[in-house]
Write a protein that holds these residues in place. Structure first.
Motif, short mmCIF file in Angstrom:
data_model
loop_
_atom_site.label_atom_id
_atom_site.label_comp_id
_atom_site.label_asym_id
_atom_site.label_seq_id
_atom_site.Cartn_x
_atom_site.Cartn_y
_atom_site.Cartn_z
N ILE A 161 0.83 -1.21 0.00
CA ILE A 161 0.00 0.00 0.00
C ILE A 161 0.86 1.25 0.00
CG2 ILE A 161 -1.57 1.35 1.45
CD1 ILE A 161 -2.88 -1.34 2.25
N GLU A 162 1.84 1.29 0.89
CA GLU A 162 2.68 2.49 1.01
C GLU A 162 3.51 2.71 -0.25
OE1 GLU A 162 3.24 2.79 5.84
OE2 GLU A 162 4.71 1.64 4.68
N LYS A 163 3.88 1.63 -0.92
CA LYS A 163 4.69 1.75 -2.14
C LYS A 163 3.85 2.13 -3.35
CE LYS A 163 7.75 -0.87 -5.20
NZ LYS A 163 8.40 -2.18 -5.45
N ASN A 164 2.62 1.58 -3.46
CA ASN A 164 1.87 1.68 -4.71
C ASN A 164 0.54 2.43 -4.63
OD1 ASN A 164 3.57 -0.24 -6.42
ND2 ASN A 164 3.05 -1.55 -4.69
N MET A 165 -0.09 2.47 -3.46
CA MET A 165 -1.47 2.93 -3.40
C MET A 165 -1.67 4.20 -2.57
SD MET A 165 -4.81 0.56 -2.56
CE MET A 165 -4.75 -0.36 -4.10
N LEU A 166 -0.73 4.56 -1.76
CA LEU A 166 -0.90 5.73 -0.89
C LEU A 166 -0.60 7.00 -1.67
CD1 LEU A 166 -1.54 6.62 2.01
CD2 LEU A 166 0.91 6.50 2.50
N HIS A 167 -1.62 7.82 -1.85
CA HIS A 167 -1.46 9.09 -2.56
C HIS A 167 -0.65 10.06 -1.72
CE1 HIS A 167 -2.71 12.89 -4.52
NE2 HIS A 167 -3.04 12.14 -5.56
N LYS A 168 0.05 10.97 -2.36
CA LYS A 168 0.88 11.93 -1.63
C LYS A 168 0.06 12.83 -0.71
CE LYS A 168 0.87 15.37 -5.36
NZ LYS A 168 1.70 16.17 -6.28
N LYS A 169 -1.26 12.90 -0.96
CA LYS A 169 -2.14 13.70 -0.11
C LYS A 169 -2.72 12.89 1.06
CE LYS A 169 -1.82 17.54 -2.49
NZ LYS A 169 -1.21 18.78 -1.92
N GLY A 170 -2.29 11.64 1.19
CA GLY A 170 -2.64 10.91 2.40
C GLY A 170 -3.89 10.06 2.33
N TYR A 171 -4.25 9.57 1.17
CA TYR A 171 -5.40 8.66 1.08
C TYR A 171 -5.07 7.52 0.12
CZ TYR A 171 -6.39 11.08 -3.38
OH TYR A 171 -6.30 11.61 -4.64
N LEU A 172 -5.92 6.51 0.08
CA LEU A 172 -5.69 5.36 -0.79
C LEU A 172 -6.26 5.63 -2.18
CD1 LEU A 172 -6.65 2.38 1.58
CD2 LEU A 172 -4.40 3.46 1.25
N MET A 173 -5.43 5.50 -3.20
CA MET A 173 -5.93 5.59 -4.57
C MET A 173 -6.77 4.33 -4.84
SD MET A 173 -2.67 7.21 -6.62
CE MET A 173 -1.46 6.01 -6.04
N TRP A 174 -7.93 4.52 -5.42
CA TRP A 174 -8.92 3.45 -5.33
C TRP A 174 -8.70 2.29 -6.30
CZ3 TRP A 174 -12.88 1.36 -8.39
CH2 TRP A 174 -13.09 1.95 -9.64
N ARG A 175 -7.97 2.49 -7.42
CA ARG A 175 -7.78 1.37 -8.35
C ARG A 175 -6.42 1.44 -9.03
NH1 ARG A 175 -12.34 0.51 -12.64
NH2 ARG A 175 -11.26 2.18 -13.78
#
Length: 408
Positions: free
Chosen positions: A122-136
């Motif tokens: 998640i931290e490598k691929n899905m965590l947006h720089k604004k602090g949320y999970l990118m959904w897909r």
């Protein structure tokens, strides 16, 4: 009188004869003149005591199938199919729903290594720089087009899992990520009237969000925990979402699952019926530990219990406001959801019924490539979805934790 005396004489005579024969047989047995009859052989073809069937292996093979076929070093495929020539839309993509479910059940299972591995992904691929999970994310773990946006139910589920992990293992990493994701929601996904937006994103550096509200996306346990940690806007969010959720329930117990921009109730996200989003609301209310929300969930559960009896142990995937089925089929995820609500509400009988029904969908043939899964679809190309698998795993975990591992 003479007749009556004769009857009495006959009765007492019979009693005396039985006593006399009894004494005689006892004397003959004692002297060995006659022997006791051999004991009758027991009928071993029937057993009045049913063998215990344990749910733990049922859960374990489901988890094993998931790890083997859907989980790929943190990337969780949305679907698995047997026939390589067949495919489904976004089959090998992953999304924030999939990874947040995985975090939740691995935290429940105490599987720290698997949990931390998923956080690495998640931290490598899905965590947006604004602090949320990118959904897909695409099969190669890249966000494409609207994949950079947020789906808030997944972020709340991830925080829920991190709260469990934090309490269980006390790793500062979990606390930091809880605060990161909570801050991301605060900046992007709280509406002007203090409710949860289902999705949003950034246009450059400018945040945007929808103004409609999908009530099924809320998680009262998580919001309550964040309200105690962070104060506002979570305190207001809890109150607002609770009030609109209670008012969303119709007379038969089903829920309107959304508020439009104009704050009118609707269920357009379930194609005008009462389906998965109504079920989700029932589960979230049942698990909330809030007396009013739980009472609302009980009313909803009663609807499904009655339908289950009336419709020959079947609950369909969607109903009308009058309680009539809008589809002609059921699905394992239906029983996973109603079963989890029943467990949370302490309805042991309903829990047994729904867990039993859920179990009938699991592939138990050890030679099958689908062994342990809960397939969806009809025909020659059944598919196994991450959603149905993970909802089923969560429900089996909850049932075993509350009622033990013996299958009802």
């Amino acid at each position: 009188m003479i007749v009556e005396k004769k009857k009495l004489f006959i009765i007492f005579g019979m009693i005396g004869a039985y006593l006399l024969f009894g004494v005689l047989f006892k004397v003959l047995l004692a002297q060995g003149i006659i022997e006791h009859a051999p004991p009758a052989e027991r009928d071993t073809t029937m057993n009045d005591t049913p063998q215990e069937v344990r749910l733990t292996p049922t859960l374990e093979v489901a988890q094993s199938f998931f790890e083997k076929n859907l989980q790929k070093e943190g990337h969780i495929d949305l679907y698995y199919v047997i026939n390589a020539t067949q495919s489904f839309d976004y089959q090998n993509y992953t999304n924030s729903e999939a990874v947040s479910y995985y975090l939740l059940w691995t935290a429940n299972a105490g599987q720290k290594e698997a949990f931390d591995m998923e956080l690495d992904f998640i931290e490598k691929n899905m965590l947006h720089k604004k602090g949320y999970l990118m959904w897909r994310l695409s099969p190669d773990d890249k966000p494409i087009n609207d994949g950079t946006n947020i789906a808030t139910d997944a972020d709340l589920r991830a925080i829920h899992a991190l709260l469990i992990a934090e309490k269980q293992w006390g790793d500062e990493r979990y606390t930091q990520l809880i605060n990161t994701l909570a801050g991301g929601i605060e900046h992007i996904a709280i509406t002007r009237d203090g409710m949860l937006a289902p999705y949003g994103g950034y246009s450059g550096e400018t945040p945007w969000r929808t103004n409609e509200v999908w009530l099924s996306y809320n998680d009262f346990i998580t919001v309550d925990a964040l309200a105690k940690r962070r104060g506002e806007p979570w305190k207001t969010l809890y109150v607002q979402m609770k009030n609109v959720t209670l008012r969303a329930q119709i007379a038969n117990g089903l829920y309107n699952s959304m508020l439009t921009d104009r704050r009118q109730y609707g269920n357009g996200i379930d194609d005008g019926g009462y389906g998965i989003n109504s079920l989700w609301m029932m589960v979230r209310n049942a698990e909330s530990e809030d007396p009013e929300l739980m009472a609302s969930a009980r009313k909803s559960l009663e609807f499904y219990k009655k339908r289950f009896v009336a419709e020959d142990s079947t609950i369909y995937t969607s109903y009308s406001s009058s309680g009539d089925p809008l589809t002609s089929y059921d699905s394992p995820w239906v029983y996973a959801l109603v079963g989890r609500a029943a467990v949370a509400l302490g309805d042991e009988e309903a829990s047994r019924d729904f867990i039993n029904k859920l179990s009938t969908f699991q592939v138990t043939d050890e030679q099958s490539p689908l062994y342990g899964s809960f397939p969806e679809g009809i025909g020659e190309v059944p598919r196994v979805g991450q959603f149905t698998m993970q909802e089923s795993i969560l429900t089996l975990q909850d049932y075993i934790r509350k009622y033990g591992e013996v299958k009802p």
